[in-house]
Scaffold this motif. Structure first.
Motif, short mmCIF file in Angstrom:
data_model
loop_
_atom_site.label_atom_id
_atom_site.label_comp_id
_atom_site.label_asym_id
_atom_site.label_seq_id
_atom_site.Cartn_x
_atom_site.Cartn_y
_atom_site.Cartn_z
N VAL A 119 40.84 69.98 38.09
CA VAL A 119 41.88 69.21 38.77
C VAL A 119 41.28 68.37 39.89
N VAL A 120 40.38 68.97 40.68
CA VAL A 120 39.72 68.24 41.76
C VAL A 120 38.89 67.09 41.19
N ASP A 121 38.21 67.33 40.08
CA ASP A 121 37.37 66.29 39.48
C ASP A 121 38.19 65.06 39.09
N VAL A 122 39.35 65.27 38.46
CA VAL A 122 40.17 64.15 38.01
C VAL A 122 40.95 63.54 39.18
N ASN A 123 41.71 64.37 39.88
CA ASN A 123 42.67 63.85 40.85
C ASN A 123 42.02 63.31 42.12
N LEU A 124 40.92 63.91 42.55
CA LEU A 124 40.31 63.51 43.81
C LEU A 124 38.99 62.77 43.59
N THR A 125 38.04 63.41 42.91
CA THR A 125 36.76 62.73 42.69
C THR A 125 36.95 61.48 41.83
N GLY A 126 37.77 61.57 40.80
CA GLY A 126 38.04 60.40 39.97
C GLY A 126 38.66 59.27 40.76
N ALA A 127 39.62 59.61 41.63
CA ALA A 127 40.24 58.59 42.46
C ALA A 127 39.22 57.95 43.40
N PHE A 128 38.34 58.78 43.98
CA PHE A 128 37.30 58.25 44.86
C PHE A 128 36.36 57.32 44.10
N LEU A 129 35.89 57.74 42.92
CA LEU A 129 34.93 56.92 42.17
C LEU A 129 35.53 55.57 41.80
N CYS A 130 36.78 55.56 41.39
CA CYS A 130 37.43 54.29 41.04
C CYS A 130 37.64 53.43 42.28
N ALA A 131 38.06 54.05 43.38
CA ALA A 131 38.26 53.29 44.62
C ALA A 131 36.93 52.73 45.11
N GLN A 132 35.87 53.51 45.01
CA GLN A 132 34.56 53.05 45.46
C GLN A 132 34.09 51.84 44.66
N ALA A 133 34.26 51.92 43.32
CA ALA A 133 33.84 50.80 42.47
C ALA A 133 34.68 49.56 42.74
N ALA A 134 35.99 49.76 42.93
CA ALA A 134 36.86 48.62 43.25
C ALA A 134 36.49 48.02 44.60
N PHE A 135 36.23 48.88 45.58
CA PHE A 135 35.85 48.43 46.92
C PHE A 135 34.60 47.56 46.85
N ARG A 136 33.60 48.02 46.09
CA ARG A 136 32.36 47.25 45.96
C ARG A 136 32.63 45.87 45.37
N ALA A 137 33.44 45.85 44.31
CA ALA A 137 33.75 44.57 43.66
C ALA A 137 34.50 43.64 44.61
N MET A 138 35.49 44.17 45.31
CA MET A 138 36.31 43.36 46.20
C MET A 138 35.50 42.85 47.39
N LYS A 139 34.56 43.63 47.86
CA LYS A 139 33.71 43.24 48.98
C LYS A 139 32.74 42.12 48.58
N GLU A 140 32.26 42.16 47.33
CA GLU A 140 31.24 41.22 46.89
C GLU A 140 31.80 39.90 46.37
N GLN A 141 33.03 39.91 45.86
CA GLN A 141 33.52 38.74 45.15
C GLN A 141 33.92 37.62 46.11
N ASP A 142 34.13 36.45 45.55
CA ASP A 142 34.52 35.27 46.32
C ASP A 142 35.67 34.58 45.61
N PRO A 143 36.87 34.49 46.22
CA PRO A 143 37.20 34.95 47.57
C PRO A 143 37.16 36.48 47.67
N ARG A 144 36.74 36.93 48.83
CA ARG A 144 36.60 38.36 49.09
C ARG A 144 37.96 39.02 49.27
N GLY A 145 38.04 40.31 48.90
CA GLY A 145 39.23 41.11 49.20
C GLY A 145 39.97 41.57 47.97
#
Length: 261
Positions: A119-145
Motif C-alpha cells: 500500500v505504501v509503495d503504490v499510494n505514497l512512493t508511487g505518488a512521489f515518483l510521479c510527482a518528482q518526474a512531473a516536477f522535473r519536466a515542468m521545471k525544464e520545459q519552456d514555458p516553464r511550470g
C-alpha cells in the motif's frame, strides 16, 4: 530530456495532462473529462486494455496516449514522462490518482507487513515518483511550470475502521502536497489536493452493500457520481498558474463524514 513544445500531435490549446490510475474509476472519469475540455491526455495504469477502453470514448483519438505503467518503479515512471514529452512536447498537469485499498477491513494487529508495504509503495512512493518526474519536466520545459493535483481522499482527514495502511498513506499525501506546493513556487509549479468521499466506482461498491462504521454497526452509505469529481478536477486544472485550489473536499452530501467517529 528535451525542453520546449517540440513534440508532435499537440492540440490547439497545447495543454497536456498525465492521469495515473486512468484505466478505471475516478481516473477514467477525469481523463475523459479533461479530453472533453480540450486537453491531450496521457493515460497511465497497469493494464493496457483498460487504458484503451478509457481512450475509446475520446472524441479525438490523437488526444490520447496510453502508457502501461507501474508507478512503484522509478524506471517505468521515467519512461512514462519521456513518452509524454516525445509525443506532446510538454507536461502541464499531473493528476496523481493511482492508489490501492489493499488490506482494508483487516484489524491492525492482523495486517500483514507485506500488505502494508504494498500500500505504501503504490499510494505514497508511487505518488512521489510521479510527482518528482512531473516536477522535473515542468521545471525544464519552456514555458516553464505546470500543476500537480493529488488524490488525497477524505481518509487524509479521518479514518475508517480497519484502514491503517490506506489512512496513513493518505495523511502522508497531504504532506507531499504541501511540500510540492512550497518547492514548486520558484518554477511556477502549483500543487493542490482533492479529497474525495464516496464517488461511485468499483472500489466503493461495498459501501452500497453495507460497510463497518465507527460505532461497530454496519450501514449502507450514499455515493455520488464520479463525473462530479471529474468536473472539480477540470476546474482546478483550468485555473491560471497564478491561482491554486490548495485543498478541495468533494463528497456525497449525506455520507457519514462530518462527525465520523
Amino acid at each position: 530530456m528535451s525542453s520546449g513544445n517540440t513534440g508532435g500531435d499537440t492540440r490547439a490549446n497545447g495543454r497536456v495532462a498525465v492521469v495515473t490510475g486512468a484505466g478505471s474509476g475516478i481516473g477514467r472519469s477525469v481523463a475523459r473529462a479533461l479530453a472533453a475540455a480540450g486537453w491531450s491526455v496521457a493515460l497511465a495504469g497497469r493494464r493496457a486494455e483498460t487504458l484503451t477502453e478509457t481512450a475509446a470514448e475520446f472524441a479525438d483519438p490523437a488526444a490520447a496516449l496510453c502508457v502501461p505503467t507501474d508507478v512503484t518503479s522509478a524506471e517505468r515512471v521515467a519512461d512514462l514522462f519521456t513518452a509524454v514529452r516525445a509525443r506532446f512536447g510538454r507536461v502541464d498537469l499531473l493528476f496523481n490518482n493511482a492508489g490501492t485499498f489493499a488490506g482494508g477491513g483487516v484489524p491492525v494487529d492482523e495486517l500483514d507487513p507485506e500488505t502494508w508495504r504494498a500500500v505504501v509503495d503504490v499510494n505514497l512512493t508511487g505518488a512521489f515518483l510521479c510527482a518528482q518526474a512531473a516536477f522535473r519536466a515542468m521545471k525544464e520545459q519552456d514555458p516553464r511550470g505546470g500543476r500537480i493535483i493529488n488524490n488525497g481522499s477524505i481518509s487524509a482527514h479521518v479514518p475508517r475502521p480497519h484502514s491503517i495502511a490506506y489512512t496513513a498513506t493518505k495523511h502522508a499525501m497531504t504532506g507531499l502536497t504541501k511540500s510540492l506546493s512550497l518547492d514548486g513556487r520558484p518554477y511556477r509549479i502549483a500543487c493542490g489536493q482533492i479529497d474525495i468521499g464516496n464517488a461511485a466506482t468499483d472500489m466503493t461498491a461495498r459501501m452500497q452493500a453495507g460497510i463497518l462504521q465507527a460505532d461497530g454497526s454496519t450501514a449502507v452509505e450514499p455515493v455520488m457520481d464520479a463525473a462530479d469529481v471529474a468536473a472539480t478536477v477540470v476546474h482546478m486544472a483550468g485555473l491560471p498558474l497564478e491561482a491554486n485550489v490548495q485543498f478541495a473536499t468533494v463528497m456525497a452530501t449525506t455520507m457519514p463524514y462530518i462527525g465520523r467517529g
